[in-house]
Write a protein that holds these residues in place. Sequence first.
Motif, PDB file in Angstrom:
ATOM      1  N   HIS A 116       7.311  18.833   7.333  1.00 21.45           N
ATOM      2  CA  HIS A 116       7.187  17.909   8.461  1.00 21.45           C
ATOM      3  C   HIS A 116       6.779  16.511   8.009  1.00 21.45           C
ATOM      4  N   THR A 117       5.952  16.425   6.968  1.00 16.62           N
ATOM      5  CA  THR A 117       5.542  15.110   6.462  1.00 16.62           C
ATOM      6  C   THR A 117       6.783  14.331   6.023  1.00 16.62           C
ATOM      7  N   THR A 118       7.692  15.009   5.362  1.00 14.15           N
ATOM      8  CA  THR A 118       8.938  14.365   4.929  1.00 14.15           C
ATOM      9  C   THR A 118       9.841  14.070   6.125  1.00 14.15           C
ATOM     10  N   TRP A 119       9.965  15.026   7.031  1.00 16.85           N
ATOM     11  CA  TRP A 119      10.888  14.861   8.160  1.00 16.85           C
ATOM     12  C   TRP A 119      10.480  13.719   9.079  1.00 16.85           C
ATOM     13  N   PHE A 120       9.151  13.443   9.181  1.00 13.87           N
ATOM     14  CA  PHE A 120       8.709  12.336  10.040  1.00 13.87           C
ATOM     15  C   PHE A 120       9.273  10.995   9.561  1.00 13.87           C
ATOM     16  N   VAL A 121       9.615  10.896   8.286  1.00 16.52           N
ATOM     17  CA  VAL A 121      10.224   9.653   7.791  1.00 16.52           C
ATOM     18  C   VAL A 121      11.577   9.447   8.471  1.00 16.52           C
ATOM     19  N   ASN A 122      12.338  10.535   8.621  1.00 16.88           N
ATOM     20  CA  ASN A 122      13.672  10.436   9.221  1.00 16.88           C
ATOM     21  C   ASN A 122      13.628  10.293  10.738  1.00 16.88           C
ATOM     22  N   SER A 123      12.577  10.825  11.364  1.00 16.73           N
ATOM     23  CA  SER A 123      12.485  10.759  12.830  1.00 16.73           C
ATOM     24  C   SER A 123      11.563   9.612  13.256  1.00 16.73           C
ATOM     25  N   ALA A 124      10.244   9.806  13.115  1.00 10.76           N
ATOM     26  CA  ALA A 124       9.268   8.815  13.617  1.00 10.76           C
ATOM     27  C   ALA A 124       9.464   7.435  12.977  1.00 10.76           C
ATOM     28  N   ALA A 125       9.676   7.392  11.658  1.00  7.85           N
ATOM     29  CA  ALA A 125       9.791   6.089  10.986  1.00  7.85           C
ATOM     30  C   ALA A 125      11.152   5.426  11.248  1.00  7.85           C
ATOM     31  N   HIS A 126      12.004   6.058  12.050  1.00  7.95           N
ATOM     32  CA  HIS A 126      13.229   5.396  12.503  1.00  7.95           C
ATOM     33  C   HIS A 126      13.142   5.064  13.987  1.00  7.95           C
ATOM     34  N   MET A 127      11.959   5.336  14.597  1.00  6.02           N
ATOM     35  CA  MET A 127      11.833   5.099  16.047  1.00  6.02           C
ATOM     36  C   MET A 127      10.578   4.331  16.440  1.00  6.02           C
ATOM     37  N   PHE A 128       9.453   4.617  15.775  1.00  6.04           N
ATOM     38  CA  PHE A 128       8.184   4.001  16.179  1.00  6.04           C
ATOM     39  C   PHE A 128       7.579   3.205  15.031  1.00  6.04           C
ATOM     40  N   GLY A 129       7.151   1.973  15.329  1.00  7.47           N
ATOM     41  CA  GLY A 129       6.493   1.168  14.293  1.00  7.47           C
ATOM     42  C   GLY A 129       6.998  -0.262  14.292  1.00  7.47           C
ATOM     43  N   ASP A 130       6.560  -0.997  13.266  1.00 10.30           N
ATOM     44  CA  ASP A 130       6.899  -2.434  13.173  1.00 10.30           C
ATOM     45  C   ASP A 130       8.124  -2.656  12.299  1.00 10.30           C
ATOM     46  N   ARG A 131       8.771  -3.810  12.551  1.00  8.18           N
ATOM     47  CA  ARG A 131       9.923  -4.180  11.718  1.00  8.18           C
ATOM     48  C   ARG A 131       9.702  -5.576  11.145  1.00  8.18           C
ATOM     49  N   PRO A 132       8.781  -5.701  10.180  1.00  9.24           N
ATOM     50  CA  PRO A 132       8.451  -7.039   9.674  1.00  9.24           C
ATOM     51  C   PRO A 132       9.520  -7.652   8.782  1.00  9.24           C
ATOM     52  N   PHE A 133      10.468  -6.886   8.291  1.00  6.49           N
ATOM     53  CA  PHE A 133      11.447  -7.423   7.336  1.00  6.49           C
ATOM     54  C   PHE A 133      12.852  -7.579   7.903  1.00  6.49           C
ATOM     55  N   ASN A 134      13.195  -6.726   8.846  1.00  2.45           N
ATOM     56  CA  ASN A 134      14.503  -6.839   9.492  1.00  2.45           C
ATOM     57  C   ASN A 134      14.398  -6.186  10.866  1.00  2.45           C
ATOM     58  N   GLU A 135      14.463  -7.042  11.895  1.00  3.49           N
ATOM     59  CA  GLU A 135      14.297  -6.517  13.256  1.00  3.49           C
ATOM     60  C   GLU A 135      15.566  -5.873  13.778  1.00  3.49           C
ATOM     61  N   LYS A 136      16.665  -5.988  13.003  1.00  3.85           N
ATOM     62  CA  LYS A 136      17.947  -5.520  13.517  1.00  3.85           C
ATOM     63  C   LYS A 136      18.307  -4.108  13.051  1.00  3.85           C
ATOM     64  N   ILE A 137      17.443  -3.478  12.269  1.00  2.61           N
ATOM     65  CA  ILE A 137      17.710  -2.094  11.852  1.00  2.61           C
ATOM     66  C   ILE A 137      16.686  -1.167  12.506  1.00  2.61           C
TER      67      ILE A 137
END
Length: 224
Positions: A116-137
């Motif tokens: 689950h720790t790994t899978w959260f990268v593919n799910s949560a880290a593609h949906m929730f959080g900041d986009r300081p480097f590229n707001e378009k991805i």
Amino acid sequence: MAGQNDLYTWCRDHRLHHKYSETDADPHNSNRGFFFSHVGWLLTKKHPDVIIKGKTIDCSDLLNDPVVRFQRKYYPWMFLFFCFFLPTYLCRLIFGNSWKDAFMVGCFGRYIVSLHTTWFVNSAAHMFGDRPFNEKIAARDNLGVALPLWATEGFHNYHHVFPWDYRISEMGFHNYNPFARLIDFFAKIGLACDLKRPSDELIAKVKANAHKEKPHAYDEPHEF
Ligand SMILES: [Zn+2]
Ligand SMILES: [Zn+2]
């Protein structure tokens, strides 16, 4: 030991994910929802585009590596031994647990948490959080995902903008990322070479232009 498939399969899917993020060719396309990008993609048949585009990904460097070939050939046996038997046996040996407790906690419990720790990268880290480097991805920097991963892939906006930075993490965490230090150590003893990383100036420049960056503007490695 992580039981996340062999190196070849992991790297091929990961390269596909970076090249075709948030499209049907992305194995864990987050546009198909949280559950699909978290674990659903491993429970369903691959989208045809994943197979078609997957064939265009160059993995010759992986197949030329004898370690990768060896691990791929014996993966089912290594998977059973390192992911199931060894953690169970070590728990019994070190903590004196019964076989059942060692299997349920040391083996299965550990496996569930690490997956689950790994899978959260593919799910949560593609949906929730900041986009300081590229707001378009879609990829986002998510501290909650990053910290359990020792300050690495959870800084996912950074990672998708600079996928070739071997250190992965940003926001001042570079120096606390033990895996970057491990790679530095391997470079010192000649087991790793051609380490790539952006300059601090480039990182600052990209950050200042986050709102107007095109997707994957910095996919190509820059040498510094
Ligand atoms: Zn990645
Ligand atoms: Zn990603």
